[in-house]
Design an enzyme around this catalytic site. Structure first.
Site, PDB file in Angstrom:
ATOM      1  N   SER A   1      11.477   0.639   7.584  1.00  0.00           N
ATOM      2  CA  SER A   1      11.031  -0.755   7.256  1.00  0.00           C
ATOM      3  C   SER A   1      11.756  -1.728   7.590  1.00  0.00           C
ATOM      4  O   SER A   1      13.244  -1.451   7.200  1.00  0.00           O
ATOM      5  CB  SER A   1      10.559  -0.503   5.869  1.00  0.00           C
ATOM      6  OG  SER A   1       9.764  -1.875   5.484  1.00  0.00           O
ATOM      7  N   ARG A   2      11.739  -2.980   7.859  1.00  0.00           N
ATOM      8  CA  ARG A   2      12.836  -4.006   8.277  1.00  0.00           C
ATOM      9  C   ARG A   2      13.528  -4.357   7.305  1.00  0.00           C
ATOM     10  O   ARG A   2      14.716  -4.387   7.252  1.00  0.00           O
ATOM     11  CB  ARG A   2      12.066  -5.144   8.840  1.00  0.00           C
ATOM     12  CG  ARG A   2      11.479  -5.072  10.194  1.00  0.00           C
ATOM     13  CD  ARG A   2      10.557  -6.360  10.789  1.00  0.00           C
ATOM     14  NE  ARG A   2       9.627  -6.434   9.921  1.00  0.00           N
ATOM     15  CZ  ARG A   2       8.546  -7.431  10.085  1.00  0.00           C
ATOM     16  NH1 ARG A   2       8.893  -8.641  10.978  1.00  0.00           N
ATOM     17  NH2 ARG A   2       7.578  -7.840   9.531  1.00  0.00           N
TER      18      ARG A   2
ATOM     19  N   ILE B   1       0.877  -1.080   0.064  1.00  0.00           N
ATOM     20  CA  ILE B   1      -0.153  -0.148  -0.147  1.00  0.00           C
ATOM     21  C   ILE B   1       0.793   1.235  -0.032  1.00  0.00           C
ATOM     22  O   ILE B   1       0.517   2.357  -0.680  1.00  0.00           O
ATOM     23  CB  ILE B   1      -0.876  -0.179   1.143  1.00  0.00           C
ATOM     24  CG1 ILE B   1      -1.984   0.981   1.071  1.00  0.00           C
ATOM     25  CG2 ILE B   1      -0.357   0.156   2.441  1.00  0.00           C
ATOM     26  CD1 ILE B   1      -3.008   0.865  -0.193  1.00  0.00           C
TER      27      ILE B   1
ATOM     28  N   ASP C   1     -11.024  -6.092   6.132  1.00  0.00           N
ATOM     29  CA  ASP C   1     -10.178  -5.037   5.775  1.00  0.00           C
ATOM     30  C   ASP C   1     -10.595  -4.464   4.239  1.00  0.00           C
ATOM     31  O   ASP C   1     -10.683  -3.232   4.316  1.00  0.00           O
ATOM     32  CB  ASP C   1      -8.949  -5.782   5.513  1.00  0.00           C
ATOM     33  CG  ASP C   1      -7.824  -4.661   5.082  1.00  0.00           C
ATOM     34  OD1 ASP C   1      -7.061  -4.252   5.789  1.00  0.00           O
ATOM     35  OD2 ASP C   1      -7.668  -4.827   3.712  1.00  0.00           O
TER      36      ASP C   1
ATOM     37  N   LYS D   1      -5.832   3.212   7.101  1.00  0.00           N
ATOM     38  CA  LYS D   1      -7.119   2.257   7.650  1.00  0.00           C
ATOM     39  C   LYS D   1      -6.888   0.898   7.843  1.00  0.00           C
ATOM     40  O   LYS D   1      -5.948   0.333   6.987  1.00  0.00           O
ATOM     41  CB  LYS D   1      -8.203   2.576   6.695  1.00  0.00           C
ATOM     42  CG  LYS D   1      -7.925   2.026   5.210  1.00  0.00           C
ATOM     43  CD  LYS D   1      -8.677   0.677   5.199  1.00  0.00           C
ATOM     44  CE  LYS D   1      -8.627  -0.022   3.792  1.00  0.00           C
ATOM     45  NZ  LYS D   1      -8.669  -1.627   3.958  1.00  0.00           N
TER      46      LYS D   1
END
Length: 306
Positions: free
Chosen positions: A34-35, A12, A166, A88
């Site tokens: 971010s990992r 996303i 979702d 969201k």
């Protein structure tokens, strides 16, 4: 210029957040966390904490992580005095969003619970058309292919991941925006695969203070053409939102719309809220999902295998 850092650079973020920020003249992507430490043209860090400690100056943080871990990350950002954009759903529970709103007010920063489907092109027209009409019934058909839109995202099937809600919460975000009166859940049927915690399909029965019949069918196993439709029948006509709200018809006639720019609209709104010193954290769509889990009956169905 508002300097933004993104936490969680998954599908996303790459598909929507990065292009929307790049297109907004009032925003600048300054860093990501971010990992995987992705190469997106700005400094990348493994965690929000590292980004805040070692990264460039930031004004705002956009959280694109799964909802189960969003609360702690949001608290860290708010305590650091950063404005926060919540993808969201805004949290794993309704209550935690209230706590984040209180913390944002205490720190005098903006908290924005984003509902991208409310920024679909047809939604403002639908809201205006329904504002003064007697509504007879509402039918929602929201059906999509989880394997296409959420490949490999196992978090969506865990507790707090919402499963079919979702995408279904997008429909509920439109419903709560366009209806002239508040709606609530009266019954729900949830189909839960035997190997996961969240439903793969759901049927909701809802109403409002005027006893308007409202039904919603959500399905996560739709193949072929995808379906994101809301049909509202009023005493003097029928309104239909399709393509997730991007298209609108009234009595079968297409209504001319502006360009459908959901995520650019979200980031424009985020900037406006920051500059106005305001927050916006509507939890009504999430509350409807929570109520569906509270009153719903559960049916075990065959295991989900990606």
């Amino acid at each position: 210029m508002i300097r933004v850092g993104i936490v969680g650079v998954g599908k996303i973020a790459r598909d929507q957040h990065l292009p929307a920020i790049a297109a907004d003249p009032g925003l600048e992507l300054a860093a990501v966390a971010s990992r995987s430490k992705p190469d997106v043209g700005v400094p990348a860090f493994e965690s929000l904490e590292e980004m805040l400690e070692r990264g460039p100056a930031l004004d705002a943080i956009a959280l694109c992580t799964p909802p189960q871990v969003r609360r702690e990350t949001a608290i860290t950002a708010l305590r650091a005095g950063k404005h926060v954009f919540l993808e969201k759903p805004p949290g794993a529970t309704v209550g935690e969003v209230g706590d984040l709103s209180a913390l944002a007010a205490e720190k005098n920063v903006t908290l924005f619970a984003s509902w991208h489907s409310r920024f679909a092109a047809g939604v403002p027209t639908a809201k205006t058309w329904l504002a003064t009409r007697k509504i007879r019934n509402v039918d929602i058909q929201w059906r999509e292919d989880v394997r296409r839109w959420h490949p490999g995202q196992t978090w969506i099937w865990e507790a707090g991941g919402l499963g079919v809600f979702d995408p279904g919460i997008n429909a509920l975000s439109i419903l709560t925006e366009i209806m002239p009166r508040e709606v609530f859940v009266t019954d729900a049927r949830l189909q839960v695969p035997e190997n996961v915690q969240s439903p793969v399909a759901a049927h909701l029965t809802m109403t409002d203070i005027e006893d308007t019949p409202i039904t919603a069918d959500f399905d996560f196993l739709q193949t072929g053409p995808q379906t994101w439709d809301i049909t509202v029948t009023a005493e003097d006509g029928t309104l239909r939102l399709s393509s997730g709200g991007a298209r609108i018809e009234i009595d079968g006639q297409p209504v001319v719309q502006a360009a459908d720019d959901e995520y650019p609209g979200l980031y424009k709104r985020f900037g406006e809220l920051i500059r106005a010193g305001r927050s916006e954290a509507d939890v009504r769509p999430l509350a409807l999902v929570a109520d569906a889990f509270l009153v719903g009956t559960r049916e075990l169905v065959e295991a989900f295998v990606e």
